[in-house]
Write a protein that holds these residues in place. Structure first.
Motif, mmCIF file in Angstrom:
data_model
loop_
_atom_site.group_PDB
_atom_site.id
_atom_site.type_symbol
_atom_site.label_atom_id
_atom_site.label_comp_id
_atom_site.label_asym_id
_atom_site.label_seq_id
_atom_site.Cartn_x
_atom_site.Cartn_y
_atom_site.Cartn_z
ATOM 1 N N ARG A 5 0.834 -1.215 0.000
ATOM 2 C CA ARG A 5 0.000 0.000 0.000
ATOM 3 C C ARG A 5 0.865 1.260 0.000
ATOM 4 O O ARG A 5 0.558 2.229 -0.687
ATOM 5 C CB ARG A 5 -0.953 0.016 1.195
ATOM 6 C CG ARG A 5 -2.176 -0.855 1.016
ATOM 7 C CD ARG A 5 -3.254 -0.573 2.050
ATOM 8 N NE ARG A 5 -2.766 -0.524 3.418
ATOM 9 C CZ ARG A 5 -2.691 -1.567 4.247
ATOM 10 N NH1 ARG A 5 -3.080 -2.752 3.841
ATOM 11 N NH2 ARG A 5 -2.246 -1.415 5.479
ATOM 12 N N LYS A 6 1.947 1.252 0.786
ATOM 13 C CA LYS A 6 2.849 2.412 0.805
ATOM 14 C C LYS A 6 3.420 2.661 -0.584
ATOM 15 O O LYS A 6 3.481 3.797 -1.053
ATOM 16 C CB LYS A 6 4.002 2.184 1.788
ATOM 17 C CG LYS A 6 3.610 2.297 3.223
ATOM 18 C CD LYS A 6 4.819 2.031 4.108
ATOM 19 C CE LYS A 6 4.410 1.865 5.548
ATOM 20 N NZ LYS A 6 5.553 1.498 6.398
ATOM 21 N N VAL A 7 3.847 1.589 -1.236
ATOM 22 C CA VAL A 7 4.417 1.722 -2.580
ATOM 23 C C VAL A 7 3.345 2.210 -3.558
ATOM 24 O O VAL A 7 3.591 3.112 -4.363
ATOM 25 C CB VAL A 7 5.042 0.385 -3.048
ATOM 26 C CG1 VAL A 7 5.471 0.457 -4.505
ATOM 27 C CG2 VAL A 7 6.231 0.010 -2.157
ATOM 28 N N MET A 8 2.145 1.655 -3.479
ATOM 29 C CA MET A 8 1.068 2.033 -4.394
ATOM 30 C C MET A 8 0.739 3.524 -4.285
ATOM 31 O O MET A 8 0.513 4.184 -5.306
ATOM 32 C CB MET A 8 -0.191 1.203 -4.132
ATOM 33 C CG MET A 8 -1.314 1.504 -5.118
ATOM 34 S SD MET A 8 -2.694 0.355 -5.040
ATOM 35 C CE MET A 8 -3.637 1.082 -3.728
ATOM 36 N N THR A 9 0.742 4.070 -3.062
ATOM 37 C CA THR A 9 0.403 5.490 -2.911
ATOM 38 C C THR A 9 1.473 6.405 -3.507
ATOM 39 O O THR A 9 1.181 7.562 -3.788
ATOM 40 C CB THR A 9 0.165 5.866 -1.429
ATOM 41 O OG1 THR A 9 1.342 5.593 -0.677
ATOM 42 C CG2 THR A 9 -1.021 5.103 -0.862
ATOM 43 N N GLN A 10 2.679 5.900 -3.718
ATOM 44 C CA GLN A 10 3.716 6.679 -4.388
ATOM 45 C C GLN A 10 3.612 6.578 -5.907
ATOM 46 O O GLN A 10 4.004 7.495 -6.614
ATOM 47 C CB GLN A 10 5.108 6.201 -3.958
ATOM 48 C CG GLN A 10 5.459 6.560 -2.553
ATOM 49 C CD GLN A 10 5.557 8.062 -2.351
ATOM 50 O OE1 GLN A 10 6.201 8.771 -3.106
ATOM 51 N NE2 GLN A 10 4.897 8.552 -1.323
ATOM 52 N N LEU A 11 3.091 5.460 -6.386
ATOM 53 C CA LEU A 11 3.035 5.209 -7.829
ATOM 54 C C LEU A 11 1.787 5.761 -8.510
ATOM 55 O O LEU A 11 1.811 6.051 -9.706
ATOM 56 C CB LEU A 11 3.122 3.707 -8.102
ATOM 57 C CG LEU A 11 4.424 3.016 -7.721
ATOM 58 C CD1 LEU A 11 4.290 1.511 -7.890
ATOM 59 C CD2 LEU A 11 5.567 3.546 -8.560
ATOM 60 N N PHE A 12 0.687 5.855 -7.762
ATOM 61 C CA PHE A 12 -0.594 6.254 -8.354
ATOM 62 C C PHE A 12 -1.180 7.450 -7.617
ATOM 63 O O PHE A 12 -1.047 7.558 -6.399
ATOM 64 C CB PHE A 12 -1.610 5.097 -8.277
ATOM 65 C CG PHE A 12 -1.206 3.885 -9.062
ATOM 66 C CD1 PHE A 12 -1.441 3.815 -10.433
ATOM 67 C CD2 PHE A 12 -0.596 2.808 -8.446
ATOM 68 C CE1 PHE A 12 -1.066 2.698 -11.165
ATOM 69 C CE2 PHE A 12 -0.222 1.681 -9.162
ATOM 70 C CZ PHE A 12 -0.458 1.630 -10.529
#
Length: 137
Positions: A40-47
């Motif tokens: 989730r942390k990574v996803m919030t940086q990518l999208f």
């Protein structure tokens, strides 16, 4: 259901970091029993929030929502593979997918059924995009 003691040695994520828009995604802290939190942390940086509200991480049932960018979704998987063992990812993938899709659903509720999208204007034969920030100036 966690993946206790299934973190890979730190050296792999340091030696081959994943960087997106100047942010080193593999430097985010993670816990052995919660790969979905890290994802989730990574996803919030990518999208963007709007992209997440409009899409899904993986195909879920009869939904007609578009999938999030396959390239950036694959980046999430590469980051997971640099932090967690293959058996952990395999075992936890249903929870990871559900967690990422829940993040999308939560944002959809926040934005309503139709997430805010940038306005597109046409002038003669050229089109350009204006974000909400540009309109306020």
């Amino acid at each position: 259901m966690g993946c206790s003691s299934n973190l890979l040695p730190e050296s792999e994520s340091v030696q081959f970091p994943e960087v997106y828009n100047g942010v080193t995604l593999t430097e985010f802290p993670c816990t052995p029993n919660s790969p979905q939190k890290y994802a989730r942390k990574v996803m919030t940086q990518l999208f963007s929030k709007e992209e997440m509200a409009a899409g899904l991480f993986g195909k879920v049932g009869p939904s007609t929502r578009p999938l999030l960018s396959p390239t950036r979704s694959e980046t999430i998987m590469r980051c997971l593979k640099k932090k967690y063992t293959a058996s952990c990812i395999s075992k936890c993938m249903p929870q990871i997918r559900e967690s990422l899709n829940q993040k999308c659903r939560d944002l959809r509720k926040k934005f309503g059924k139709n997430p805010v999208e940038p306005a597109v204007y046409a002038i003669s034969s050229k089109s350009f995009c204006v974000s909400d920030d540009d309109e306020e100036k």
